[in-house]
Enzyme design. Structure first.
Site, PDB file in Angstrom:
ATOM      1  CG  HIS A  79     -14.120   6.336  -4.545  1.00 16.13           C
ATOM      2  ND1 HIS A  79     -14.429   7.631  -4.207  1.00 16.13           N
ATOM      3  CD2 HIS A  79     -12.792   6.196  -4.309  1.00 16.13           C
ATOM      4  CE1 HIS A  79     -13.337   8.243  -3.788  1.00 16.13           C
ATOM      5  NE2 HIS A  79     -12.331   7.397  -3.825  1.00 16.13           N
ATOM      6  CD  GLU A  80     -11.050   3.005  -4.558  1.00 17.84           C
ATOM      7  OE1 GLU A  80     -10.171   3.738  -5.051  1.00 17.84           O
ATOM      8  OE2 GLU A  80     -11.509   3.191  -3.406  1.00 17.84           O
ATOM      9  CE1 TYR A 114     -10.531  10.680   1.363  1.00 15.55           C
ATOM     10  CE2 TYR A 114     -11.669   9.479  -0.352  1.00 15.55           C
ATOM     11  CZ  TYR A 114     -10.608   9.601   0.507  1.00 15.55           C
ATOM     12  OH  TYR A 114      -9.616   8.648   0.505  1.00 15.55           O
ATOM     13  CD  GLU A 136      -9.241   9.953  -2.724  1.00 16.56           C
ATOM     14  OE1 GLU A 136     -10.382   9.642  -3.100  1.00 16.56           O
ATOM     15  OE2 GLU A 136      -8.267   9.178  -2.795  1.00 16.56           O
ATOM     16  CD  GLN A 194      -2.601   1.655   0.240  1.00 14.29           C
ATOM     17  OE1 GLN A 194      -3.290   0.817  -0.324  1.00 14.29           O
ATOM     18  NE2 GLN A 194      -2.565   2.915  -0.152  1.00 14.29           N
ATOM     19  CB  CYS A 195       2.741   2.843  -2.672  1.00 15.56           C
ATOM     20  SG  CYS A 195       3.860   1.434  -2.847  1.00 15.56           S
ATOM     21  CG  ASP A 245      -0.326   7.393   6.614  1.00 12.57           C
ATOM     22  OD1 ASP A 245      -0.952   7.436   5.542  1.00 12.57           O
ATOM     23  OD2 ASP A 245       0.732   6.755   6.764  1.00 12.57           O
ATOM     24  CE  LYS A 247     -16.766   4.455   5.801  1.00  7.46           C
ATOM     25  NZ  LYS A 247     -17.576   4.156   4.605  1.00  7.46           N
ATOM     26  NE  ARG A 261     -13.411   0.440   4.308  1.00  8.33           N
ATOM     27  CZ  ARG A 261     -14.517   0.587   3.603  1.00  8.33           C
ATOM     28  NH1 ARG A 261     -15.407  -0.401   3.568  1.00  8.33           N
ATOM     29  NH2 ARG A 261     -14.748   1.693   2.927  1.00  8.33           N
ATOM     30  N   GLY A 298     -10.830   0.646  -0.533  1.00  6.95           N
ATOM     31  CA  GLY A 298     -10.351   0.390  -1.885  1.00  6.95           C
ATOM     32  C   GLY A 298      -9.158   1.262  -2.177  1.00  6.95           C
ATOM     33  CG  MET A 299      -4.628   1.770  -3.290  1.00  4.44           C
ATOM     34  SD  MET A 299      -4.650   3.529  -2.843  1.00  4.44           S
ATOM     35  CE  MET A 299      -3.736   4.214  -4.224  1.00  4.44           C
ATOM     36  CD  GLU A 300      -6.630   5.877  -5.833  1.00  2.00           C
ATOM     37  OE1 GLU A 300      -7.055   5.184  -4.888  1.00  2.00           O
ATOM     38  OE2 GLU A 300      -6.191   7.034  -5.681  1.00  2.00           O
ATOM     39  CG  HIS A 324      -9.419   7.403  -7.650  1.00  2.39           C
ATOM     40  ND1 HIS A 324      -9.020   8.706  -7.400  1.00  2.39           N
ATOM     41  CD2 HIS A 324      -9.840   6.912  -6.460  1.00  2.39           C
ATOM     42  CE1 HIS A 324      -9.201   8.976  -6.104  1.00  2.39           C
ATOM     43  NE2 HIS A 324      -9.699   7.897  -5.513  1.00  2.39           N
TER      44      HIS A 324
END
Ligand code: BES
Ligand code: ZN
Length: 594
Positions: free
Chosen positions: A287-288, A375, A310, A127-128, A367, A546, A544, A261-263, A291
């Protein structure tokens, strides 16, 4: 010296990476990636080249034609990591760096077999975003820099590898029991979109250009949940233009994945908590996917302009949802977003600088600053512009914006200049300056209402006074409507009220984690013992953030649940992603000492 990004040692006066060639040898036993990266500088260069690194062990640095390159690692900075300064000899067109990642690399999570669905094989994912690519490879880790890449990834032969790139074949590996997977990403991407996952993976085709990957035990459920993705892609194309990345594949990760999610381009990463069994959480895919235009095609130059990435994407996601599911569904989505926005403003405080869209982030860890604000405030700003100039004109503006800035990374100021040129006067009419540079929410923020939503929130707000939904009312709610109802209930209820809700809304058994977690937040915050087992289950499995943040937060309200939280955390901690661990630690720091 021209350092433009507070989160990177990238220097705009130095040569830029024009192309990357990566070789990763994935060592599960030592939990390191043994890496070799070639930075192609696009032509002969010389002098200093500053790269970002975090926790990397540099083994050697050479020019493309084999000359040794002097290099020095700087002091470890808590947010930035370590600068790697290379002294390029004259005529250096490429540099090759051999290195190893740290076993606790901030970019990677290594999972034991026990943390996977299949329980037989280990798993690795990266996860960059925002600034962790530097913990996977030495690079100019700023979105200012974009480069295409190719990669070869050596892994145990029982496993499969995916990357944010197109597949380019598999060949026997350098050692018995290994294979090397090849990848090619022909379009230039910023470093935060580099991605890799390795595990026991299977895949199902969903359309000629879309495929879902997951562990074998999950792949059928994933294929069912995301079966509508091709319709989503064609809908998005009708709104934003042809899909620019060739394939749209998805990977469902193990539950510790810290985001929804990560796009990652050509390979969206998704949390398995989206597998609700009723397709009720596929908005995250919208959403992804969005992107692919707003973000991956035109992205923020630095994290100080994150709203461009975002905010635009939330707006685009809701255009897709509206086209697919209609006006009522999108009003519900905006309402849920409003709740997230209100919570973010409350968390930072109404005049915090972090409530600005254009932020100043020197010394701020992205972070720590992460929230729904860019968003939802960003999406409201875009929606306001759209409403002010009309959909048709705004649609043409968006086409021109994407055409002008495609495959580049821009600042808020670039955006404003383009807005003023293309839609003269619109910025002034909406108060763009206050929206972008001011704190809190401007008075002209659009509010999305519907009669149905008004009735729903009124019913929830009447709960304390005895109002209850009837069974036919409950049966007519969509899952997001039920979520709106739950969000408007009091945060603390008596045991009878909790029992009534669980019995009548069947909450503890929900597969939809949005509903499940919102319920557990209320119930745990009410010290309602019958849900403690379910809370433990969710917190031990799901990474997650969230969900972890509000759930650990709610457990902080009572002594008994604080003790429960501490006990769950102690047991679950080794399985959490480093990011999740930090979020929970910061929540638990606010607990009263018992
Ligand atoms: N790019 C983000 C995730 C992200 C942001 C990771 C910043 C690291 C740093 C992704 O597109 C995202 O926004 N995911 C959301 C889902 C979405 C529907 C709002 C999430 O993970 O909850
Ligand atoms: Zn996003």
């Amino acid at each position: 010296m021209a350092r433009l990004d507070p989160h990177s040692y990238f220097d705009a006066d130095q040569p830029r990476t024009r192309r990357l060639a990566l070789a990763f040898d994935v060592d599960f036993a030592r939990r390191v990636v043994v890496g070799r990266v070639v930075l192609d500088l696009g032509g002969p260069a010389q002098g200093d080249l500053d790269l970002d690194t975090k926790g990397l062990r540099i083994l050697s640095v050479r020019t493309g034609d084999g000359r040794t390159v002097p290099h020095a690692l700087g002091a470890e900075e808590p947010i930035l990591g370590q600068r790697l300064r290379l002294g390029l000899p004259a005529g250096t067109a490429a540099v090759e760096i051999a290195y190893e990642t740290a076993p606790d690399s901030a970019a990677l999570q290594w999972l034991d077999p026990a943390q996977t669905e299949g329980k037989k094989h280990p798993f690795l994912f990266s996860q960059c975003q925002s600034i962790n690519a530097r913990a996977l490879l030495p690079c100019q880790d700023s979105p200012y820099v974009r480069a295409p890449y190719r990669a070869e990834v050596t892994i145990p032969e029982a496993l499969a590898a995916v990357m944010s790139a197109g597949p380019a074949g598999v060949r026997p590996g350098p050692r018995p029991g290994t294979r090397t997977w090849l990848f090619e990403m022909p379009q230039p991407i910023p470093s935060y979109l580099l991605a890799l996952a390795v595990g026991d993976l299977a895949s199902r085709d969903l359309s000629p250009r879309a495929r879902v990957w997951a562990e074998p035990a999950t792949v059928e459920a994933a294929a069912w949940e995301f079966a509508g993705v091709e319709e989503m892609i064609t809908t998005a194309e009708s709104l934003f233009g042809p899909y620019p990345w060739d394939r749209y594949d998805m990977l469902v990760l193990p539950p510790s994945f810290p985001y929804g999610g990560m796009e990652n381009p050509r390979m969206t990463f998704l949390t398995p908590t989206l597998l609700a069994g009723d397709r009720s959480l596929v908005d995250v895919v919208a959403h992804e996917l969005a992107h692919s235009w707003t973000g991956n095609l035109v992205t923020n130059a630095t994290m100080e302009h994150f709203w461009l990435n975002e905010g635009f994407t939330v707006w685009a996601e809701r255009r897709i949802v509206e086209a697919l599911h209609g006006a009522e569904a999108v009003a519900v989505a905006w309402t849920l977003g409003q709740n997230a926005l209100d919570e973010a403003v409350a968390r930072f405080g109404p005049v915090s600088p972090l409530t600005r869209l254009r932020t100043e982030m020197a010394g701020v860890d992205p972070d720590e600053a992460y929230s729904s604000l860019p968003y939802e405030k960003g999406a409201r700003f875009v929606a306001l512009l759209e409403a002010t100039v009309g959909r048709e004109r705004f649609g043409r503006f968006l086409q021109a914006y994407l055409a002008k800035f495609r495959f580049t990374s821009i600042t808020t100021e670039d955006f404003v200049a383009f807005l003023d040129a293309e839609l003269p006067g619109a910025g002034t009419r909406v108060g763009a300056r206050e929206w972008l540079y001011g704190v809190g929410m401007p008075a002209n923020a659009p509010v999305f209402r519907s009669d149905r939503l008004a009735a729903l929130t009124a019913l929830a707000e009447g709960f304390a006074g005895g109002a209850r939904p009837t069974p036919p009312q409950v049966a007519a709610w969509t899952p997001p409507e039920m979520l709106v109802y739950l969000q408007h209930l009091p945060r603390e209820l008596g045991a009878n009220a909790c029992a009534w809700l669980d019995a009548n809304l069947a909450l503890s058994g929900r597969g939809n984690h949005e509903l499940l977690v919102e319920w557990l937040v209320i119930a745990a915050g009410s010290d309602y013992e019958p849900v403690f087992g379910r809370v433990r289950e969710v917190l031990s499995r799901v990474g997650r953030m969230k969900y972890l943040r509000p759930l650990y937060g709610a457990l902080g309200r009572h002594a008994r649940t604080r003790a429960l939280a501490r006990e769950i955390f102690a047991a679950a901690e080794p399985g959490y992603h480093a990011l999740s661990r930090r979020v929970i630690a910061s929540v638990m720091e606010t607990y009263r000492a018992d």
